[in-house]
Design a protein around this motif. Structure first.
Motif, PDB file in Angstrom:
ATOM      1  N   ILE A 166      -9.967  -5.651   6.159  1.00 49.31           N
ATOM      2  CA  ILE A 166     -11.190  -6.128   6.814  1.00 49.31           C
ATOM      3  C   ILE A 166     -11.313  -7.637   6.656  1.00 49.31           C
ATOM      4  CG2 ILE A 166     -13.712  -6.095   6.703  1.00 49.31           C
ATOM      5  CD1 ILE A 166     -13.485  -3.103   6.002  1.00 49.31           C
ATOM      6  N   GLU A 167     -11.035  -8.147   5.460  1.00 50.40           N
ATOM      7  CA  GLU A 167     -11.064  -9.600   5.235  1.00 50.40           C
ATOM      8  C   GLU A 167     -10.013 -10.290   6.096  1.00 50.40           C
ATOM      9  OE1 GLU A 167     -10.487 -10.020   1.077  1.00 50.40           O
ATOM     10  OE2 GLU A 167     -12.490  -9.287   0.538  1.00 50.40           O
ATOM     11  N   ALA A 211       0.834  -1.209   0.000  1.00 52.28           N
ATOM     12  CA  ALA A 211       0.000   0.000   0.000  1.00 52.28           C
ATOM     13  C   ALA A 211       0.868   1.259   0.000  1.00 52.28           C
ATOM     14  CB  ALA A 211      -0.925  -0.008   1.211  1.00 52.28           C
ATOM     15  N   LEU A 212       1.964   1.219   0.729  1.00 57.82           N
ATOM     16  CA  LEU A 212       2.872   2.367   0.783  1.00 57.82           C
ATOM     17  C   LEU A 212       3.562   2.577  -0.557  1.00 57.82           C
ATOM     18  CD1 LEU A 212       4.278   4.567   2.407  1.00 57.82           C
ATOM     19  CD2 LEU A 212       5.935   2.862   3.187  1.00 57.82           C
ATOM     20  N   LEU A 252      -6.975   0.606   9.414  1.00 54.31           N
ATOM     21  CA  LEU A 252      -8.342   0.970   9.064  1.00 54.31           C
ATOM     22  C   LEU A 252      -8.628   2.444   9.293  1.00 54.31           C
ATOM     23  CD1 LEU A 252     -10.516  -2.061  10.251  1.00 54.31           C
ATOM     24  CD2 LEU A 252      -9.792  -1.464   7.933  1.00 54.31           C
ATOM     25  N   MET A 253      -7.743   3.150   9.971  1.00 55.42           N
ATOM     26  CA  MET A 253      -7.930   4.577  10.198  1.00 55.42           C
ATOM     27  C   MET A 253      -7.356   5.422   9.065  1.00 55.42           C
ATOM     28  SD  MET A 253      -7.292   5.119  14.280  1.00 55.42           S
ATOM     29  CE  MET A 253      -7.882   6.818  14.169  1.00 55.42           C
ATOM     30  N   GLU A 268      -8.816   2.234  -0.784  1.00 55.77           N
ATOM     31  CA  GLU A 268     -10.056   1.451  -0.752  1.00 55.77           C
ATOM     32  C   GLU A 268      -9.796  -0.041  -0.928  1.00 55.77           C
ATOM     33  OE1 GLU A 268     -14.384   1.168  -3.074  1.00 55.77           O
ATOM     34  OE2 GLU A 268     -12.856   2.627  -3.711  1.00 55.77           O
ATOM     35  N   ARG A 269      -8.974  -0.403  -1.917  1.00 58.49           N
ATOM     36  CA  ARG A 269      -8.704  -1.828  -2.163  1.00 58.49           C
ATOM     37  C   ARG A 269      -8.026  -2.465  -0.958  1.00 58.49           C
ATOM     38  NH1 ARG A 269      -4.313  -4.643  -4.551  1.00 58.49           N
ATOM     39  NH2 ARG A 269      -3.270  -2.701  -5.112  1.00 58.49           N
ATOM     40  N   TYR A 270      -7.118  -1.746  -0.337  1.00 53.02           N
ATOM     41  CA  TYR A 270      -6.403  -2.294   0.817  1.00 53.02           C
ATOM     42  C   TYR A 270      -7.302  -2.340   2.049  1.00 53.02           C
ATOM     43  CZ  TYR A 270      -2.318  -1.811  -2.103  1.00 53.02           C
ATOM     44  OH  TYR A 270      -1.418  -1.948  -3.139  1.00 53.02           O
ATOM     45  N   GLN A 271      -8.202  -1.374   2.179  1.00 53.39           N
ATOM     46  CA  GLN A 271      -9.139  -1.407   3.294  1.00 53.39           C
ATOM     47  C   GLN A 271      -9.961  -2.692   3.255  1.00 53.39           C
ATOM     48  OE1 GLN A 271      -9.558   0.599   5.836  1.00 53.39           O
ATOM     49  NE2 GLN A 271      -8.524   2.499   5.339  1.00 53.39           N
TER      50      GLN A 271
END
Length: 293
Positions: A267-268, A199-200, A252-253, A260-263
């Protein structure tokens, strides 16, 4: 109990005098108003100061908070999100968690408690607390066997062989269970570290320096935790479980649109992680009950 967040900057009495005309302006004030409503089991108040939209959905996080007191230990505000960590002092016999992290979001300049995320954090704390309690039970059993002396020791001499065998069996089963869970835990931690790094790398330029730092910190912390789990034991498995859950909550913050894709991934990951951890704790607890019968 006069107020749940007694040590916040405003007392609940003062807060309600102010909020009769004004909404809370800071995360601390919003959290104080929310938890006061929770302590009173006031669903309407809980909805007013949180992201809940329906009073029927209010469940007080599955606990009774009457008589509890909280000391705020840490306040973290990152843009339009905030966390308030509090240590809980509960009445004897209460099942309240030892600590609570209240998550807040800012919507239209108003701070609200993120009800769902705060509930998720409590589930994570419960898992960690359960494992710690099971570990303590096992250690206490072994300790009692090793410290018997005097009249008690003489009375137990005829039973010592059976008791030692019981302790050996229990410790062996604990070690085997911890080893299996430790391997799964390490895999999940490696997944979270890799996802944070990805993500980074993919979105770094679109994130604030603080968000970039959070991703780098989470990845580094998870990589260090993975190294400690090369030889799982009760201590590093407990610590790894707690830190993995805390890391996921930090992720998640972060910006929901950019990441969005990583969020969705995180969650999964949380759902799978909680299922695996719960299965481990349930099996271990069942074995403990079986051995005690």
């Amino acid at each position: 109990m006069q107020t749940f967040f007694l040590r916040l900057s405003l007392s609940i009495t003062m807060l309600f005098a102010l909020t009769a005309c004004f909404e809370p302006e800071t995360p601390q004030e919003a959290a104080a108003a929310f938890w006061s409503a929770v302590e009173r089991n006031d669903a309407g108040g809980a909805v007013r100061y949180s992201t809940l939209e329906d009073e029927a959905a209010f469940d007080a996080f599955g606990h009774s908070w009457q008589g509890a007191e909280a000391t705020v230990e840490k306040v973290l505000i990152e843009g339009r999100a905030a966390q308030i960590v509090s240590r809980i002092t509960a009445p004897e016999g209460s099942d309240l968690p030892a600590t609570v992290t209240t998550y807040l979001v800012q919507r239209d300049e108003t701070w609200l408690v993120d009800y769902a995320r705060t509930a998720e954090g409590m589930r994570g704390n419960a898992l960690t607390a359960l494992f710690a309690e099971l570990t303590k039970i096992t250690q206490d059993l072994a300790g009692r066997l090793n410290s018997a002396s005097g009249d008690l020791q003489r009375q137990l001499e005829t039973m010592r062989g059976q008791m030692d065998a019981y302790a050996d069996t229990l410790n062996r089963q604990m070690s085997e269970s911890i080893g299996r869970y430790g391997s799964v835990l390490r895999e999940r931690i490696d997944e979270l570290a890799a996802s944070a790094r990805d993500a980074l790398d993919a979105n770094g330029e679109q994130l604030t320096p603080q968000e970039q730092q959070t991703l780098d910190d989470v990845a580094g912390e998870m990589e260090r935790q993975s190294d400690t789990l090369s030889e799982p034991d009760a201590d590093n498995v407990t610590e790894g479980t707690e830190k993995a859950l805390a890391a996921q909550q930090k992720l998640l913050m972060l910006d929901e649109e950019t990441l969005e894709r990583y969020q969705r991934q995180w969650i999964e990951w949380r759902d799978r992680f909680e299922q695996e951890a719960k299965a481990f704790f349930d099996a271990l607890n069942a074995e403990l009950r079986k051995q005690k019968e």
